[in-house]
Structure formats: structure tokens, C-alpha cells
Design a protein around this motif. Structure first.
Motif, PDB file in Angstrom:
ATOM      1  N   SER A   1       0.839  -1.204   0.000  1.00 24.68           N
ATOM      2  CA  SER A   1       0.000   0.000   0.000  1.00 24.68           C
ATOM      3  C   SER A   1       0.873   1.252   0.000  1.00 24.68           C
TER       4      SER A   1
ATOM      5  N   ASP B   1      -5.571  -0.770  -4.829  1.00 25.21           N
ATOM      6  CA  ASP B   1      -5.041  -1.292  -3.568  1.00 25.21           C
ATOM      7  C   ASP B   1      -6.049  -2.273  -2.962  1.00 25.21           C
ATOM      8  N   GLU B   2      -5.819  -3.549  -3.179  1.00 26.93           N
ATOM      9  CA  GLU B   2      -6.710  -4.599  -2.667  1.00 26.93           C
ATOM     10  C   GLU B   2      -8.174  -4.247  -2.885  1.00 26.93           C
TER      11      GLU B   2
END
Ligand code: ATP
Ligand code: MG
Lengths: 514, 231
Positions: free
Chosen positions: B41, B165-166
């Protein structure tokens, strides 16, 4: 034989019993007299050594001595002095008499005992020496300061109606200073105060001839409880004696007062006539007039609230943004601003805005600053003062709101390519706004009531008007009080309802953040 | 098109990124995988300037960020217009309708006219399968729908690359599927993207996979190679 000792013992016991009685007889009964020392010279004021003086102070001392009592000064608020006669004399703030430039009035004489006059006053018009006000007829269109609830107030209101901009205030010295500084056009004052301040302030002049306030000469009298008949008689006796034997002349002619004149000489012949005169002119206004005046001043209250609050919100939001997003050089001073404003009373802030800051500006003697000082009118100072005061509270509301918005919101906006400023304006502030609506509405209701503080600045809003009206209509004190309270409630209750509805809608309507 | 060179970042005394270098070419799908706390991240956030870093450099479409306590705000804004970001927690704007969310970038970042922005926004909503939700509030959508709106919002400013991000970690498998379908569709269209993901099916179709561990890229290569070992 046995009898003598017992007799002696009895006499001794009697003597011992009567000792406390003897002691009280030596300590004089107090004559508690009510006055408002803030009303000032020449009635009652502190001299250079800090001791009380003033012609009424000397008069009270004289009367107490004549009545063989001890003079005890009891302070009160001028407009409410008669009410103090309703309580017993021996409680805190209780009085036997009120003696403070109160004139002979029908409504007061109906409720209270009234003495013979101790002074005959007239009304004096004063203006700045440089002003173009040269006669009483020049007043229309001008701002005229008067002592709220005084005979001068009533006289100007009756003679000029709404053609003059009437400014009422509880403090004579303030008004004189404002006229002297040309921040107010003129003032009408009782002749004793006028005489004193004309010699005190070089910038003032008397305009035209002093006038009689009503159909009768203006009599300053002393009021007492109707039940205190004996006290009334004693006071009348002392007053008549003082006038006859020249004591009053001696007090009044002192150079510091300069109050003795033909009007006082003319009192002597009246001493043989009955008192008070029959058929005192009635003064109170009819109900429709009273209600109209109250409603008009309620309009002023609304005006103060709806002009100052948006300003408070704007300043508050700016301050909050500076505190949350600004660099330290910005956020620290703003934090200090909030604490200073929250930590000082609204009344003091209003005084600063209207008296202290203009005074400082005038002292600079720069044209631009002097112009600015004169632009600070009571209304402007009132609106600005309320706005500044509430801006501190609004700033705290908004700050809490801004901080409650999740960081991800700002980051998402930045990631889209918005500038920080745009992200704040389009994303953060609108969300914070929703959070702060309920506390902000509550603050508006609070500000609504705080507009009453502007009454110290000559702004005739509802509270000021109530003070004026009950002064002129003493028989209607209770009715007027309820009516005024009712008006405040009628204006603020709908706001409270609105606040509650908004709160409910915001709480129930939308679940905010993912 | 995106190049990261020798990036080093500390949080306090903790070294979060330790000399990371990475290049992404136009049209490539780059997958970042690795254990929690590895710095994935943080790397994405450095690439679009949400974080500053101590040393090394980031370059996106000619916009350069260097190590230091602040970034130049003009460079940042230009850079962010060329690289969008989709977050694990969506971060839709709750006070705006779905359509307004998608229009927010064009209107407030690109200063487009409303009509133009709205046309693009509706097309994008159609593309992510949410045409009929234009007037809904984000709070009334499922997680998968919200993430698809977030993707449309990011695409609305026409970024050269998108960072994910995810994007499916906060979603249950069914909703994750909807979102992954949209992402596959984008990839097939040649959209450049960097995706941090735990979804091995998606990673398997990436152009390259980087394995990140303790602030370093420990392995890079085609999916088949890296993912086999990673498992
Ligand atoms: N704001 C912060 N302050 C301090 N430490 C942080 C901060 N953000 C991240 N870290 C630390 O940096 C390291 C890397 O975090 P990062 O979120 O980049 O890892 P990740 O690879 O994305 O992990 P995950 O798979 O759990 O999302 C972690 O040890 C984390 O605790
Ligand atoms: Mg992560």
C-alpha cells in the motif's frame, strides 16, 4: 429588713436587663436610601479621594441627621429602584427611601409615598461646539442620546416621535462623551447633569434654552413606602426646613455643582400649598401603542440575529479551515483567537468594539482612523460584536465537523486530481456541514437571545424597549414582562422545532460513510 | 511510463520501503503480492504522491517526485491526473449521488462543462454495469456496486494508469467477482494498472508479478514463475 436586699436585687436585675436596650438606643436607626451611583455627577459620584460626594449624597446626609438616623447608601439599578421599595427595608438591598433624580410622576405617586420636591430640574439640549445644531428645532434627523426611561427620554419621544434617531443608554457619562467626540449628534439631559458635564467636557455646548419636561415643572422628589406615613412627614419637614433656612442653597450653590437658580427660589412659596398637586398628568401609553413598539423592537432583535449569524458562520468556517488545514503560522494565531473570544464576556467585547477601539482610533488623530471610528455605529458594533463572539463557537463546531470526516475522503479527492482547496470545498466541507447543522442551529437560538446584550449599545431591541416601556408604564410592569418574554419565545420556539427536525432528519435519513 | 527508482521510506524509525525499483510499461498489468505489512500500500501511495518519501524517485508520464518533506503541488496535481487510485474502502463521496461521484473528477479536477462530464460519466456507469444506479446514493449500494462506482469515478478523468489497492478485500466472494470482471475487462482493453491483490486468479493473468516482503521487491517475473513459488 429582708425586703431591702431583695429590692436592691430587683433593681440590679432591671438595670442589667435594660443595658442592651440602652445600647440600641445609642446606635441610631439606619435610613437606608436607594441610589444608583453609576448615574454619576453631580447627583452622586466619587471625588478624587474616592469618597462619595454629590448634591444628593449631601442631601441624604442632611436628611439622616435631621431625622436622627444613620445614613446608609444602598446601591441599585436606577430603573429598578422603585421596585426595591417593595421588599422590606432590612433585607439586603432593602431601602427606606429612593433618592436619585426621580421626578414626580402620577404612576409612581399612586404606588408610593412621595415627598415635597428637593430640586426643580429642566431639560438641557447639548451638542458638540462644532455641530450645526443651534436650536431645539434642529433635532429632527439627528441622533439624540438620552438616559433610558428618564424624563428626557419621554420628552424627546413625545415631541419628536420617530423623526429623531433616539439612542437610549443607562449611562449618562457615556452619552456625553460620545457627543463630545461627535460620534453622536446631541443629547438631552436633566439640567444638573448638563451643567456639570458642560464644565467637564470642553467640546460641549448648551443649545437653546433649557425646557420644562412636562405640564408641571420637573420636580425631583423622594419616594418611600405608602405605609411609612411618619417617615414621609418627617422627610417633608426636613425638606421644608432645609429650603427655608438656606441649607439647600448652601449645598446647591457650591462651585462644584452650581445648581442654585430662580427655579429653586420659586419652590419657597409652594411650601405652604398642599402636596402633591391634584390631577398629575397621566403618562402611560395605550396598549396598541405599547404592542406596536414592542413588535417594532422585536423586528430589530430579528434583524440583529439574521445579520450577525451568517457573518459568524462565515468567520467561523474560515477560522476552522485555517486551524485544521493551515500551516502553524496560521493555525496557532487562530487557536488563540478562538480562546480569547470564548474566554471573554460578550458584553465586554461589545464595549471594546463601541467604546474602546473607536477611542483608540480617535487618539491616533489620523483622518482615516477618525473616519473609521465615526463609522462604528451602535448597530454596526452590535452586529459585528455578536458575529465575532459567535464566530469562535462556530469555528469550534466546524473544526469538530472537519475532523470527523474520514481521511480517505480527502485522499480520494486528491487522487482524482483535485487541488487541496477544491477537495476541501467540494468534498470535506459539504460533509462537515451536515454534521454541524444541529449544533449550529442551537447556537443560532442562543444568539437570538444574546442580541439583548446590544441594549447596552443604544440599540433599541426587545429587551431595551421593555426596559423603556416599563419605566414609563409602571402599572404594567408585569404585563409587559410577560409580553416581552412571550415575544422571545414566539420567535425562538419555531427555531427550536426546526433544529429538532433537522437533527432527526440527519440522524435517520442517511448513513454516512462506507 | 511509471518508473520507481530506489525508493526509500521511513515511518518514524521503521523502514517501510527499502530501495524499491520498478518499471511499468504502457498497457501492462502489474500485480503486487506479498505478506501483510510488506509495504505494498505504501508503495502505491508513494506513486501517486499521497505519501512523501525520504529518497529515491517516482516518475509518472514525465512528472517527477523526489525524496523530501513535501512535494510541489502543481507537479502533484498533474501527476495525479495521469495516475488514478482505487481504494480498498472505496471512499465514495456520501453526500453526492452516484452520477455526481463519477462526475466529480471531470468537473472539479479537469474543470469540464457539466454536459460533457455527464455524458462520459453515464457511459462509464454503463461500462461497470450500473447505468440504472446513477441517481442512487452510495450508502444504498452494495459493497461491490460501490467499488465499481469508484472504478468508474477513477476512469472518468482518463488516467494513463490506475492503481488498485486490494480492491476486493473488503468484499464477499460474489461481489468480488463482479469487481474483478470489470477489472479484467479494463485489462483486456489495454488499461495500464498496478494491482495489489491476494486474488491469485487475477494475479495469474497479470503481465508481471512482483513479490514484496519487508519493504523490498524480493522477486519479479511472469505470474506462472512467481506465483508457483509464492504458494
Ligand atoms: N501511517 C503509518 N504510520 C506508521 N506506520 C505505518 C503507517 N502506514 C503504514 N505503516 C507501516 O508500514 C508498514 C507497511 O505497511 P503497508 O500498509 O504498506 O503494508 P501492506 O503491504 O499494504 O500490508 P497489507 O497487506 O496488510 O495491506 C507496516 O508495518 C505498517 O505498520
Ligand atoms: Mg495494504
Amino acid at each position: 429588713m429582708k425586703k431591702l436586699p431583695s429590692c436592691r436585687r430587683f433593681a440590679l436585675a432591671l438595670l442589667l436587663l435594660s443595658l442592651p436596650a440602652l445600647a440600641t438606643a445609642q446606635e441610631k436607626k439606619p435610613l437606608r436610601w436607594g441610589t444608583d451611583p453609576t448615574g454619576g455627577a453631580p447627583y452622586i459620584y466619587r471625588d478624587k479621594t474616592g469618597e462619595y460626594t454629590g448634591f444628593e449624597f449631601e442631601l441624604a446626609e442632611y436628611l439622616a441627621e435631621k431625622l436622627d438616623r444613620k445614613s446608609v447608601l444602598v446601591e441599585g439599578d436606577w430603573a429598578n429602584l422603585p421596585q426595591q421599595l417593595k421588599k422590606p427595608a432590612d433585607v439586603e438591598n432593602g431601602v427606606d427611601i429612593i433618592l436619585n433624580g426621580y421626578e414626580l410622576r402620577k404612576d409612581l405617586a399612586a404606588k408610593y409615598g412621595v415627598t415635597r420636591p428637593y430640586y426643580v430640574y429642566r431639560l438641557t439640549l447639548m451638542a458638540s461646539k462644532e455641530s450645526d445644531t443651534t436650536t431645539w428645532d434642529d433635532l429632527p434627523g439627528k441622533s439624540v442620546g438620552v438616559l433610558g426611561g428618564s424624563a428626557a427620554h419621554r420628552y424627546v419621544k413625545k415631541r419628536y416621535g420617530r423623526t429623531v434617531d433616539l439612542k437610549t443608554n443607562p449611562d449618562v457619562a457615556n452619552v456625553m462623551k460620545l457627543v463630545n467626540d461627535r460620534r453622536m449628534d446631541a443629547t438631552v439631559q436633566d439640567s444638573p447633569a448638563a451643567t456639570y458635564f458642560l464644565s467637564e467636557y470642553g467640546g460641549l455646548k448648551g443649545v437653546g434654552e433649557p425646557v420644562q419636561a412636562g405640564d408641571l415643572p420637573g420636580y425631583y422628589v423622594i419616594y418611600y413606602r405608602k405605609s411609612d406615613v411618619e417617615l414621609g412627614k418627617a422627610l417633608d419637614g426636613a425638606l421644608s426646613a432645609g429650603l427655608r433656612d438656606g441649607t439647600f442653597k448652601k449645598i446647591y450653590s457650591q462651585k462644584k455643582y452650581d445648581l442654585w437658580n430662580a427655579d429653586q427660589e420659586a419652590l419657597l412659596p409652594t411650601l405652604d400649598k398642599p402636596w402633591p398637586p391634584e390631577n398629575l398628568p397621566a403618562e402611560e401609553s395605550p396598549w396598541p401603542d405599547l404592542i406596536e413598539e414592542l413588535l417594532l423592537s422585536a423586528g430589530m432583535t430579528v434583524f440583529l440575529a439574521v445579520t450577525s449569524f451568517p457573518l459568524a458562520m462565515a468567520i467561523g468556517l474560515t477560522v476552522a479551515l485555517g486551524r485544521v488545514y493551515g500551516v502553524r503560522l496560521v493555525s496557532i494565531p487562530l487557536g488563540i483567537y478562538v480562546e480569547v473570544i470564548r474566554g471573554t464576556p460578550l458584553l465586554l467585547q461589545l464595549f471594546f468594539l463601541y467604546y474602546v477601539i473607536p477611542e483608540m482610533l480617535l487618539n491616533t488623530e489620523r483622518d482615516w482612523f477618525i473616519w473609521l471610528a465615526k463609522e462604528i455605529s451602535p448597530l454596526r458594533a452590535g452586529i459585528l460584536g455578536l458575529a465575532i463572539n459567535y464566530s469562535a463557537y462556530e469555528a469550534e463546531n466546524y473544526r469538530a465537523g472537519l475532523l470527523a470526516i474520514p481521511k480517505g475522503q480527502m485522499e480520494a479527492a486528491l487522487a482524482l486530481g483535485m487541488s487541496r482547496r477544491t477537495a476541501i470545498r467540494r468534498v470535506v466541507v459539504p460533509q462537515a456541514w451536515r454534521i454541524v447543522i444541529p449544533p449550529v442551529t442551537n447556537d443560532f437560538i442562543a444568539l437570538f437571545k444574546d442580541t439583548a446584550a446590544c441594549s447596552i449599545l443604544f440599540v433599541t431591541e426587545l429587551t431595551r424597549k421593555y426596559n423603556e416601556l416599563f419605566n414609563f408604564n409602571r402599572d404594567l410592569v408585569i404585563e409587559l414582562a410577560f409580553l416581552t418574554a412571550g415575544l422571545y419565545l414566539a420567535m425562538s420556539y419555531p427555531l427550536a422545532l426546526l433544529a429538532r427536525r433537522l437533527e432527526r432528519r440527519l440522524a435517520g435519513g442517511k448513513g454516512g460513510h462506507p | 511510463m511509471i518508473s520507481v527508482t530506489n525508493l526509500t521510506k521511513f515511518h518514524g524509525s521503521q523502514r517501510v520501503l527499502n530501495g524499491v525499483s520498478l518499471t511499468v510499461n504502457r498497457g501492462e498489468v502489474t500485480a503486487l503480492v506479498g505478506p501483510s505489512g510488506g509495504g505494498k500500500s505504501t508503495l502505491l501511495r508513494c506513486i501517486n504522491g499521497l505519501e512523501t518519501f525520504q529518497s529515491g524517485g517516482v516518475e509518472v508520464a514525465g512528472n517527477k517526485l523526489a525524496g523530501g518533506p513535501t512535494h510541489d503541488s502543481r507537479v502533484l496535481q498533474k501527476l495525479r491526473l495521469s495516475v488514478g487510485m482505487v481504494f480498498q474502502q472505496f471512499h465514495l463521496f456520501p453526500h453526492m449521488s452516484v452520477l455526481d461521484n463519477v462526475m466529480s473528477g471531470p468537473l472539479y479536477a479537469l474543470k469540464q462543462k457539466r454536459g460533457e462530464a455527464e455524458a462520459t460519466a453515464r457511459k462509464l456507469l454503463d461500462r461497470v454495469g450500473l447505468k440504472e444506479k446513477a441517481d442512487a446514493r452510495p450508502a444504498n449500494l452494495s459493497g461491490g456496486q460501490q467499488q465499481r462506482v469508484a472504478i468508474a469515478r477513477t476512469l472518468a478523468v482518463k488516467p494513463l494508469a490506475v492503481l488498485f489497492d486490494e480492491p476486493t478485500s473488503a468484499l464477499d466472494p460474489q461481489m468480488a467477482k463482479e469487481v474483478l470482471a470489470v477489472m479484467r475487462d479494463l485489462a483486456a482493453d489495454g488499461q495500464t494498472m498496478i494491482v495489489v491483490t491476494h486474488d491469485m486468479d487475477f494475479a495469474e493473468r497479470a503481465t508481471v508479478v512482483h513479490l514484496m516482503q519487508a519493504g523490498e521487491i524480493v522477486k519479479s517475473g511472469p505470474p506462472a514463475e512467481i506465483l508457483k513459488e509464492h504458494r
